[in-house]
Write a protein that holds these residues in place. Structure first.
Motif, PDB file in Angstrom:
ATOM      1  N   LEU A   1     -13.795 -17.909  37.874  1.00 59.67           N
ATOM      2  CA  LEU A   1     -12.797 -17.372  36.950  1.00 59.67           C
ATOM      3  C   LEU A   1     -13.297 -16.068  36.333  1.00 59.67           C
ATOM      4  O   LEU A   1     -12.528 -15.117  36.145  1.00 59.67           O
ATOM      5  CB  LEU A   1     -12.487 -18.383  35.850  1.00 59.67           C
ATOM      6  N   ARG A   2     -14.576 -16.029  36.055  1.00 56.04           N
ATOM      7  CA  ARG A   2     -15.150 -14.827  35.421  1.00 56.04           C
ATOM      8  C   ARG A   2     -14.985 -13.618  36.332  1.00 56.04           C
ATOM      9  O   ARG A   2     -14.531 -12.554  35.898  1.00 56.04           O
ATOM     10  CB  ARG A   2     -16.624 -15.077  35.111  1.00 56.04           C
ATOM     11  N   PHE A   3     -15.338 -13.793  37.603  1.00 59.07           N
ATOM     12  CA  PHE A   3     -15.220 -12.646  38.506  1.00 59.07           C
ATOM     13  C   PHE A   3     -13.750 -12.257  38.696  1.00 59.07           C
ATOM     14  O   PHE A   3     -13.413 -11.072  38.751  1.00 59.07           O
ATOM     15  CB  PHE A   3     -15.834 -12.969  39.872  1.00 59.07           C
ATOM     16  N   THR A   4     -12.885 -13.243  38.775  1.00 59.14           N
ATOM     17  CA  THR A   4     -11.471 -12.934  38.985  1.00 59.14           C
ATOM     18  C   THR A   4     -10.916 -12.123  37.815  1.00 59.14           C
ATOM     19  O   THR A   4     -10.237 -11.103  38.004  1.00 59.14           O
ATOM     20  CB  THR A   4     -10.664 -14.237  39.150  1.00 59.14           C
ATOM     21  N   VAL A   5     -11.247 -12.555  36.584  1.00 60.17           N
ATOM     22  CA  VAL A   5     -10.749 -11.831  35.410  1.00 60.17           C
ATOM     23  C   VAL A   5     -11.383 -10.448  35.330  1.00 60.17           C
ATOM     24  O   VAL A   5     -10.699  -9.442  35.081  1.00 60.17           O
ATOM     25  CB  VAL A   5     -11.039 -12.644  34.134  1.00 60.17           C
ATOM     26  N   ALA A   6     -12.675 -10.381  35.557  1.00 58.73           N
ATOM     27  CA  ALA A   6     -13.368  -9.094  35.453  1.00 58.73           C
ATOM     28  C   ALA A   6     -12.860  -8.114  36.492  1.00 58.73           C
ATOM     29  O   ALA A   6     -12.608  -6.923  36.184  1.00 58.73           O
ATOM     30  CB  ALA A   6     -14.877  -9.303  35.604  1.00 58.73           C
TER      31      ALA A   6
ATOM     32  N   LEU B   1     -18.482  -4.342  45.936  1.00 54.88           N
ATOM     33  CA  LEU B   1     -19.405  -3.811  44.931  1.00 54.88           C
ATOM     34  C   LEU B   1     -19.207  -4.495  43.576  1.00 54.88           C
ATOM     35  O   LEU B   1     -20.177  -4.759  42.848  1.00 54.88           O
ATOM     36  CB  LEU B   1     -19.186  -2.305  44.765  1.00 54.88           C
ATOM     37  N   TYR B   2     -17.950  -4.770  43.220  1.00 57.19           N
ATOM     38  CA  TYR B   2     -17.691  -5.420  41.927  1.00 57.19           C
ATOM     39  C   TYR B   2     -18.335  -6.793  41.874  1.00 57.19           C
ATOM     40  O   TYR B   2     -18.849  -7.204  40.833  1.00 57.19           O
ATOM     41  CB  TYR B   2     -16.190  -5.552  41.680  1.00 57.19           C
ATOM     42  N   ARG B   3     -18.273  -7.480  43.000  1.00 55.70           N
ATOM     43  CA  ARG B   3     -18.903  -8.798  43.033  1.00 55.70           C
ATOM     44  C   ARG B   3     -20.419  -8.647  42.843  1.00 55.70           C
ATOM     45  O   ARG B   3     -21.042  -9.396  42.072  1.00 55.70           O
ATOM     46  CB  ARG B   3     -18.580  -9.486  44.362  1.00 55.70           C
ATOM     47  N   ILE B   4     -21.010  -7.676  43.500  1.00 59.01           N
ATOM     48  CA  ILE B   4     -22.453  -7.448  43.348  1.00 59.01           C
ATOM     49  C   ILE B   4     -22.765  -7.059  41.911  1.00 59.01           C
ATOM     50  O   ILE B   4     -23.753  -7.507  41.311  1.00 59.01           O
ATOM     51  CB  ILE B   4     -22.922  -6.355  44.332  1.00 59.01           C
ATOM     52  N   ALA B   5     -21.903  -6.214  41.339  1.00 58.17           N
ATOM     53  CA  ALA B   5     -22.139  -5.777  39.952  1.00 58.17           C
ATOM     54  C   ALA B   5     -22.085  -6.961  39.002  1.00 58.17           C
ATOM     55  O   ALA B   5     -22.932  -7.090  38.091  1.00 58.17           O
ATOM     56  CB  ALA B   5     -21.091  -4.728  39.572  1.00 58.17           C
ATOM     57  N   THR B   6     -21.106  -7.828  39.192  1.00 55.85           N
ATOM     58  CA  THR B   6     -20.987  -9.004  38.322  1.00 55.85           C
ATOM     59  C   THR B   6     -22.226  -9.884  38.451  1.00 55.85           C
ATOM     60  O   THR B   6     -22.791 -10.346  37.443  1.00 55.85           O
ATOM     61  CB  THR B   6     -19.722  -9.802  38.693  1.00 55.85           C
TER      62      THR B   6
ATOM     63  N   LEU C   1     -27.579  -1.062  35.211  1.00 54.76           N
ATOM     64  CA  LEU C   1     -27.090  -2.093  36.131  1.00 54.76           C
ATOM     65  C   LEU C   1     -26.257  -1.484  37.262  1.00 54.76           C
ATOM     66  O   LEU C   1     -26.203  -2.038  38.371  1.00 54.76           O
ATOM     67  CB  LEU C   1     -26.258  -3.120  35.360  1.00 54.76           C
ATOM     68  N   THR C   2     -25.612  -0.360  36.987  1.00 54.79           N
ATOM     69  CA  THR C   2     -24.870   0.318  38.062  1.00 54.79           C
ATOM     70  C   THR C   2     -25.835   0.768  39.155  1.00 54.79           C
ATOM     71  O   THR C   2     -25.589   0.575  40.360  1.00 54.79           O
ATOM     72  CB  THR C   2     -24.106   1.524  37.501  1.00 54.79           C
ATOM     73  N   GLN C   3     -26.932   1.359  38.748  1.00 57.34           N
ATOM     74  CA  GLN C   3     -27.931   1.762  39.748  1.00 57.34           C
ATOM     75  C   GLN C   3     -28.458   0.545  40.507  1.00 57.34           C
ATOM     76  O   GLN C   3     -28.605   0.563  41.732  1.00 57.34           O
ATOM     77  CB  GLN C   3     -29.096   2.484  39.050  1.00 57.34           C
ATOM     78  N   GLU C   4     -28.708  -0.517  39.745  1.00 61.62           N
ATOM     79  CA  GLU C   4     -29.207  -1.733  40.387  1.00 61.62           C
ATOM     80  C   GLU C   4     -28.177  -2.296  41.368  1.00 61.62           C
ATOM     81  O   GLU C   4     -28.528  -2.772  42.457  1.00 61.62           O
ATOM     82  CB  GLU C   4     -29.539  -2.770  39.298  1.00 61.62           C
ATOM     83  N   THR C   5     -26.922  -2.182  40.975  1.00 69.32           N
ATOM     84  CA  THR C   5     -25.847  -2.674  41.854  1.00 69.32           C
ATOM     85  C   THR C   5     -25.877  -1.940  43.197  1.00 69.32           C
ATOM     86  O   THR C   5     -25.801  -2.556  44.274  1.00 69.32           O
ATOM     87  CB  THR C   5     -24.482  -2.467  41.175  1.00 69.32           C
ATOM     88  N   TYR C   6     -26.004  -0.637  43.152  1.00 76.16           N
ATOM     89  CA  TYR C   6     -26.009   0.123  44.414  1.00 76.16           C
ATOM     90  C   TYR C   6     -27.279  -0.150  45.220  1.00 76.16           C
ATOM     91  O   TYR C   6     -27.237  -0.168  46.455  1.00 76.16           O
ATOM     92  CB  TYR C   6     -25.840   1.612  44.129  1.00 76.16           C
ATOM     93  N   ARG C   7     -28.371  -0.340  44.545  1.00 77.54           N
ATOM     94  CA  ARG C   7     -29.593  -0.676  45.293  1.00 77.54           C
ATOM     95  C   ARG C   7     -29.389  -1.971  46.073  1.00 77.54           C
ATOM     96  O   ARG C   7     -29.743  -2.081  47.241  1.00 77.54           O
ATOM     97  CB  ARG C   7     -30.773  -0.818  44.312  1.00 77.54           C
ATOM     98  N   ARG C   8     -28.803  -2.943  45.386  1.00 74.68           N
ATOM     99  CA  ARG C   8     -28.558  -4.222  46.064  1.00 74.68           C
ATOM    100  C   ARG C   8     -27.517  -4.045  47.195  1.00 74.68           C
ATOM    101  O   ARG C   8     -27.608  -4.692  48.238  1.00 74.68           O
ATOM    102  CB  ARG C   8     -28.033  -5.249  45.064  1.00 74.68           C
ATOM    103  N   ALA C   9     -26.532  -3.185  46.932  1.00 77.53           N
ATOM    104  CA  ALA C   9     -25.486  -2.988  47.946  1.00 77.53           C
ATOM    105  C   ALA C   9     -26.067  -2.376  49.217  1.00 77.53           C
ATOM    106  O   ALA C   9     -25.753  -2.818  50.333  1.00 77.53           O
ATOM    107  CB  ALA C   9     -24.389  -2.100  47.387  1.00 77.53           C
ATOM    108  N   TRP C  10     -26.913  -1.371  49.065  1.00 75.79           N
ATOM    109  CA  TRP C  10     -27.503  -0.760  50.266  1.00 75.79           C
ATOM    110  C   TRP C  10     -28.333  -1.778  51.030  1.00 75.79           C
ATOM    111  O   TRP C  10     -28.332  -1.804  52.261  1.00 75.79           O
ATOM    112  CB  TRP C  10     -28.367   0.432  49.894  1.00 75.79           C
ATOM    113  N   ALA C  11     -29.028  -2.622  50.274  1.00 75.21           N
ATOM    114  CA  ALA C  11     -29.876  -3.613  50.945  1.00 75.21           C
ATOM    115  C   ALA C  11     -29.047  -4.669  51.672  1.00 75.21           C
ATOM    116  O   ALA C  11     -29.465  -5.193  52.706  1.00 75.21           O
ATOM    117  CB  ALA C  11     -30.795  -4.282  49.915  1.00 75.21           C
ATOM    118  N   ALA C  12     -27.892  -4.961  51.099  1.00 74.38           N
ATOM    119  CA  ALA C  12     -27.066  -6.039  51.686  1.00 74.38           C
ATOM    120  C   ALA C  12     -25.931  -5.500  52.540  1.00 74.38           C
ATOM    121  O   ALA C  12     -25.030  -6.257  52.921  1.00 74.38           O
ATOM    122  CB  ALA C  12     -26.496  -6.905  50.559  1.00 74.38           C
TER     123      ALA C  12
END
Lengths: 183, 354
Positions: A135-140, A75-80, A50-61
């Protein structure tokens, strides 16, 4: 936590087509992204994917990144979101069941304490995953990615007081969830 | 399990224990970095510490504060520009000039004691004191000193202004206009005719042969005059010369030092002639200051002798323009008006085109 001024300089270089700046950004952020996904998924292998997937999405966005928050928080938001998308897939296999209790090894008091702590952590994780999205993203982000309250406020476009209220509300829900599970 | 408190939950959430990322993860991520990255618009502009552009809420706040300051400053300036200044405040600001109002000139009956004293005082003044300069505006000259006394009640001032007591202050009057009168115990203010042309005219045209002048200080007068300094009150403009007996006139009171520092104003005469040297009447002439281009130009029309006089022109450089009817304007520039000199200039109209 990435130093804001350095991160912005890297982003400025990245805007000028500097690929090394992108690699430097990866070096600065991938550990915390992985840690966050580990906490969310409780599965290191899945977290790595999922970390790799997160960066793939980040580069695209990257074109939509407005610089309001730090790149790492973005990035944390994308990862979540990447994790949530993953577990919503039909084939997703995420250990949401209480497997800890079933695999407790026999042993002395120390092993019992560790087992109880692990069980609490797992229940907490499940509780966090069951929280409403904001709330989930805020706590995470706050506890699993060690993001500061002001930075979360910037990323979410809300005040710091609102972030603290979110955390308070999340704590109440988590306390209720943990109590229900134990009972 | 008992219900956990907020702190316990926060502590449990903060517990470490995350495994290290697998080796090679960073490399795999870097390998997937695309060749072309589309980045956000102005989001990646580097910023310095302290100043410069900031993300988040600081920049808008800074701009709002700056806009508020600009708006407040503009409002203040507009208020200052739109509010017409009162004569008193403007004159004090520009030249330290304040004003006494309600100076009443009355003519005592011939043969009265006051009339006789007036005649004595006029004789002494005319012998002892040189004519005041400039006399044009000095039809009525009053000397006032000792501000402490000027703050005294109106009745006292009126009494002291009566010229019937002028003979007791002849020595002080003789000191005019050279400096401060000698007597330190003199009353609040004195008024006398020196050269007393106006008073004389009034006296001649009136039933009596003397003049009694009475000045009434307004409340605004006393605070505006510097303490313990002699002041000279000088009547100006038409009211003092043309006012009939008994009519209140306006007297300007100027601290001596400020009076001396006041800008010189001269008379400029412009004569418009044809190319053949014939005076042209009825030609509008304007005099525009070159130093203060936003100032309103002085305007006049030539008389039968082809001349138009501009009085009270501040020293400086000007542009004189004659606009004959049916002809093109004729400009004379620069017209230099030195301090202390009245000047006459001639404008020659070009010959008509045949």
């Amino acid at each position: 936590m990435a130093e804001p001024a350095g991160e912005r300089e890297l982003l400025a270089s990245l805007a000028n087509g500097d690929r090394e700046a992108a690699e430097a950004l990866v070096d600065r952020t991938y550990r915390k992204v992985f840690a966050l996904l580990c906490k969310l998924s409780h599965d290191p292998d899945l977290a790595a994917d999922l970390t790799q997937e997160t960066y793939r999405r980040a580069w695209a966005a990257l074109g939509s990144f407005d610089g309001r928050a730090q790149f790492s928080t973005w990035l944390y938001r994308i990862a979540t979101n990447t994790f949530l998308n993953h577990i919503r897939r039909p084939h997703a296999l995420v250990p949401l069941d209480d497997e800890i209790g079933g695999t407790l090894p026999d042993g002395g008091p120390r092993q019992d304490d560790e087992a109880i702590a692990a069980q609490t952590q797992e229940r907490l994780r499940r509780g966090v995953l069951g929280l409403p999205d904001e709330l989930r993203f805020t706590v995470a982000a706050r506890f699993w990615a060690e993001t500061s309250v002001p930075e979360i406020a910037r990323a979410e476009g809300i005040s710091q007081v609102a972030v603290r209220k979110r955390l308070k509300r999340a704590f109440r829900l988590l306390a209720v969830t943990l109590e229900e599970v134990s009972s | 399990m008992k219900k956990l408190s907020d702190k316990e939950i926060a502590r449990a959430l903060s517990q470490r224990g995350t495994p290290e990322p697998p080796s090679g993860l960073a490399g795999q991520i870097k390998a997937e970095i695309p060749e072309l990255l589309e980045v956000g618009g102005g989001a990646f502009e580097p910023t310095g510490r302290g100043g410069g552009l900031r993300f988040g809420g600081l920049r808008p706040l800074w701009l709002i504060a700056a806009c508020l300051l600009v708006v407040m400053g503009a409002g203040f300036m507009a208020l200052r520009l739109l509010t017409p200044p009162t004569d008193l405040s403007r004159e004090i600001a520009l030249g330290g000039v304040t004003r006494i109002t309600d100076v009443v000139v009355t003519v005592p009956e011939r043969g009265t004691v006051e009339g006789q004293k007036l005649a004595m005082a006029e004789n002494r003044v005319s012998k002892a004191a040189p004519p005041l300069s400039p006399p044009a505006a000095g039809d009525l000259v009053a000397e006032a000193r000792n501000v402490r006394a000027q703050r005294e009640p109106k009745a006292t001032a009126e009494e002291q202004f009566e010229l019937g007591k002028a003979d007791t202050r002849a020595a002080d009057q003789a000191a005019l206009p050279g400096g401060v009168p000698a007597s330190e115990t003199a009353p609040a203010a004195q008024a006398h005719a020196a050269p007393a042309e106006a008073a004389k005219r009034e006296a001649k045209g009136a039933p009596g042969d003397g003049a009694k002048m009475r000045a009434v200080a307004t409340p605004a007068f006393a605070p505006a005059v510097p303490t313990a300094s002699a002041i000279v009150a000088r009547g100006e403009a038409a009211p003092s010369t043309a006012a009939p007996v008994g009519t209140p006139v306006v007297v300007r009171v100027t601290p001596k030092g400020l009076l001396a520092a006041a800008p010189a104003r001269e008379t400029v005469t412009v004569v418009v002639r044809t190319a053949a040297g014939v005076a042209v009447a009825g030609v509008p002439v304007s005099l525009q200051s070159l130093g203060k281009r936003d100032a309103k130009p002085l305007e006049g029309v030539t008389g039968a002798d082809g001349a138009v006089a501009f009085a009270a022109v501040p020293a400086g450089h000007y542009r004189a323009t004659a606009k004959p009817a049916g002809g093109s304007p004729v400009v004379l520039e620069p017209v230099e008006v030195p301090a202390g000199k009245s000047r006459t200039f001639e404008l020659r109209l070009p010959p008509p085109l045949s």
